[in-house]
Design a protein around this motif. Structure first.
Motif, short mmCIF file in Angstrom:
data_model
loop_
_atom_site.label_atom_id
_atom_site.label_comp_id
_atom_site.label_asym_id
_atom_site.label_seq_id
_atom_site.Cartn_x
_atom_site.Cartn_y
_atom_site.Cartn_z
N ALA A 201 0.86 -1.19 0.00
CA ALA A 201 0.00 0.00 0.00
C ALA A 201 0.89 1.23 0.00
CB ALA A 201 -0.91 0.00 1.23
N PHE A 202 0.57 2.21 -0.83
CA PHE A 202 1.38 3.42 -0.91
C PHE A 202 0.50 4.58 -1.35
CE2 PHE A 202 1.68 1.14 -4.91
CZ PHE A 202 1.42 2.12 -5.86
N PRO A 203 0.91 5.82 -1.04
CA PRO A 203 0.10 6.99 -1.42
C PRO A 203 0.07 7.20 -2.93
CG PRO A 203 1.66 7.53 0.34
CD PRO A 203 2.06 6.20 -0.22
N SER A 204 -1.12 7.33 -3.47
CA SER A 204 -1.32 7.64 -4.89
C SER A 204 -2.69 8.27 -5.02
CB SER A 204 -1.24 6.36 -5.74
OG SER A 204 -2.39 5.56 -5.54
N PRO A 205 -2.96 8.96 -6.13
CA PRO A 205 -4.31 9.51 -6.30
C PRO A 205 -5.40 8.47 -6.12
CG PRO A 205 -2.83 10.47 -7.91
CD PRO A 205 -2.04 9.41 -7.20
N ARG A 206 -5.16 7.25 -6.59
CA ARG A 206 -6.16 6.19 -6.43
C ARG A 206 -6.33 5.81 -4.96
NH1 ARG A 206 -4.21 1.04 -9.17
NH2 ARG A 206 -4.95 2.01 -11.10
N SER A 207 -5.21 5.65 -4.24
CA SER A 207 -5.32 5.19 -2.85
C SER A 207 -5.84 6.28 -1.92
CB SER A 207 -3.97 4.65 -2.36
OG SER A 207 -2.97 5.64 -2.38
N TRP A 208 -5.67 7.56 -2.28
CA TRP A 208 -6.28 8.61 -1.46
C TRP A 208 -7.79 8.61 -1.61
CZ3 TRP A 208 -3.91 10.15 2.50
CH2 TRP A 208 -2.52 10.31 2.51
N GLU A 209 -8.27 8.20 -2.77
CA GLU A 209 -9.72 8.01 -2.90
C GLU A 209 -10.18 6.87 -2.00
OE1 GLU A 209 -13.15 7.27 -6.33
OE2 GLU A 209 -11.03 7.28 -6.89
N PHE A 210 -9.36 5.82 -1.91
CA PHE A 210 -9.69 4.73 -0.99
C PHE A 210 -9.70 5.22 0.46
CE2 PHE A 210 -7.64 1.42 -4.05
CZ PHE A 210 -8.69 1.60 -4.93
N ALA A 211 -8.75 6.11 0.81
CA ALA A 211 -8.71 6.66 2.17
C ALA A 211 -9.97 7.47 2.45
CB ALA A 211 -7.46 7.53 2.33
N HIS A 212 -10.44 8.21 1.45
CA HIS A 212 -11.72 8.93 1.59
C HIS A 212 -12.84 7.95 1.93
CE1 HIS A 212 -15.47 10.79 0.22
NE2 HIS A 212 -15.56 9.81 -0.66
N ARG A 213 -12.89 6.83 1.24
CA ARG A 213 -13.93 5.84 1.51
C ARG A 213 -13.78 5.26 2.91
NH1 ARG A 213 -13.41 2.27 -4.04
NH2 ARG A 213 -13.64 4.00 -5.55
N ALA A 214 -12.53 5.02 3.31
CA ALA A 214 -12.29 4.47 4.65
C ALA A 214 -12.78 5.42 5.73
CB ALA A 214 -10.79 4.18 4.83
N LEU A 215 -12.60 6.72 5.51
CA LEU A 215 -13.09 7.71 6.48
C LEU A 215 -14.61 7.63 6.63
CD1 LEU A 215 -11.11 11.04 5.97
CD2 LEU A 215 -11.44 9.78 8.09
N GLN A 216 -15.32 7.46 5.53
CA GLN A 216 -16.77 7.39 5.60
C GLN A 216 -17.22 6.13 6.35
OE1 GLN A 216 -17.61 10.38 4.39
NE2 GLN A 216 -15.45 10.36 3.77
N LYS A 217 -16.45 5.05 6.22
CA LYS A 217 -16.86 3.78 6.82
C LYS A 217 -16.42 3.62 8.27
CE LYS A 217 -14.90 1.75 3.27
NZ LYS A 217 -14.38 0.77 2.27
N LEU A 224 -10.49 1.21 14.74
CA LEU A 224 -10.22 0.62 13.43
C LEU A 224 -9.72 1.63 12.40
CD1 LEU A 224 -13.42 -1.63 13.07
CD2 LEU A 224 -11.14 -2.32 13.86
N LEU A 225 -9.93 2.92 12.68
CA LEU A 225 -9.67 3.93 11.66
C LEU A 225 -8.21 3.96 11.22
CD1 LEU A 225 -10.68 6.20 9.89
CD2 LEU A 225 -10.32 7.79 11.79
N LEU A 226 -7.28 3.94 12.16
CA LEU A 226 -5.86 4.02 11.79
C LEU A 226 -5.48 2.86 10.88
CD1 LEU A 226 -3.00 5.12 11.92
CD2 LEU A 226 -2.69 3.92 14.10
N GLY A 227 -5.86 1.65 11.25
CA GLY A 227 -5.54 0.49 10.43
C GLY A 227 -6.16 0.56 9.05
N ALA A 228 -7.39 1.09 8.99
CA ALA A 228 -8.07 1.20 7.69
C ALA A 228 -7.35 2.19 6.80
CB ALA A 228 -9.52 1.62 7.91
#
Length: 345
Positions: A201-217, A224-228
């Motif tokens: 896992a590494f920072p990229s435009p795609r993975s920051w979108e995933f981080a956005h989704r993780a925040l909503q969930k 669980l938030l840090l691990g997500a």
């Protein structure tokens, strides 16, 4: 080349299919930076179909078709996935993704399709553009050296990340303002990929979108938030984003700011980035409401208070990109412009 420039290149290549000037385009870049997405954006703007063919998952016969006997001759069955006017429309985009991951036998089958726009008796419809994308050999993906005959059939462009372009995209796609604020604060983390360490896992435009989704969930599941977040953008970036989010408890009340109350600006730079991003988000949400101009005026008044003033300029620049020229009709805009004229000059 930055994404906004590449979008123009791809759009012009798509339009040029009607004038007979189209050249197939090859996009080069590391994984996760948005190569596929920018092609879909061109298609969405012109309301046409994208046929996405993953050459890395194909055999030569999948592209060439299967032979069958007709009397004393052999003909080829045209693959149903290739563009067809009646089925897919007069215009569209044929996207050959992961082309550098395709074995040489498959890429060789694509030679005639790319340059001559045909395979045997099959012809690509006139209004269809041909785009391709792939990773470079140093990106730790499964890649083959592109053969010279194939490379010579494309115009080649390198895809680079650019924070301003990503921020504009992020506001348009309702990415969480906290993620936008964090990347404003730590722009070097928009894309941070070291192929030598082969990260999962590494920072990229795609993975920051995933981080956005993780925040909503997981924002209501603090354990669980840090691990997500780390699962999306990697261990180090996940820890930084998590710490940034915890610091937001000290952020002033946004409702009071957009209501025009006299609110001070925190001295912490990370909080200033977070406030600026959040206010742009509030302005986007308010668009179309009766109080829209009033809310914009209060945000512009607050922007005058930022020190350094460049922070206020960034806030107003993001506002303009997000809501357009409506910003200029607000009386407070001219007051703000005068207050930062020395910075702009």
């Amino acid at each position: 080349m930055r994404p906004v420039e590449l979008f123009t290149v791809l759009e012009q290549e798509f339009i040029s299919t009607q004038q007979g000037h189209h050249t197939p385009v090859m996009l080069w870049g590391p994984p996760g930076i948005g190569k596929s997405q920018i092609i879909q954006q061109v298609a969405d703007k012109h309301q046409v179909t994208v046929i996405d063919i993953r050459l890395s998952q194909m055999e030569p016969s999948d592209l060439r078709g299967i032979p069958f006997r007709v009397n004393q001759q052999v003909e080829w069955a045209i693959p149903a996935m290739l563009p067809h006017r009646q089925k897919h429309g007069e215009q569209g985009i044929l996207f050959l993704d992961e082309i550098t991951s395709a074995p040489p036998s498959v890429s060789a089958a694509a030679y005639q399709l790319i340059l001559d726009r045909r395979l045997g008796a099959y012809e690509v419809p006139t209004g269809w553009a041909i785009f391709a994308a792939g990773n470079r050999q140093g990106d730790r993906g499964v890649t083959y050296t592109m053969p010279a005959p194939l490379a010579n059939r494309f115009a080649h462009f390198s895809f680079d990340t650019h924070l301003e372009d990503w921020v504009h995209w992020a506001y348009a796609h309702t990415i969480d303002e906290r993620v936008i604020g964090f990347l404003r604060f730590r722009p070097e983390l928009l894309f941070d990929f070291d192929p030598a360490h082969n990260p999962v896992a590494f920072p990229s435009p795609r993975s920051w979108e995933f981080a956005h989704r993780a925040l909503q969930k997981f924002q209501n599941h603090p354990k669980l938030l840090l691990g997500a977040l780390q699962a999306c953008v990697g261990p180090a970036a996940g820890v930084e984003l998590h710490a940034f989010l915890k610091h937001l408890d000290d952020m002033p009340n946004l409702d009071d700011i957009i209501a025009g109350k006299d609110m001070t600006i925190p001295s912490a730079i990370d909080l200033q980035y977070a406030i600026a991003s959040a206010l742009v988000g509030r302005a986007i949400q308010a668009k179309g409401r009766e109080q829209f101009n009033q809310i914009l005026g209060h945000i512009l008044n607050y922007a005058q208070k930022f020190r350094p003033r460049e922070m206020g300029v960034m806030l107003v620049s993001d506002l303009y990109r997000a809501i357009g020229q409506d910003l200029f009709s607000v009386p407070e805009f001219s007051q703000w412009a005068k207050s930062v004229s020395n910075v702009m000059l």
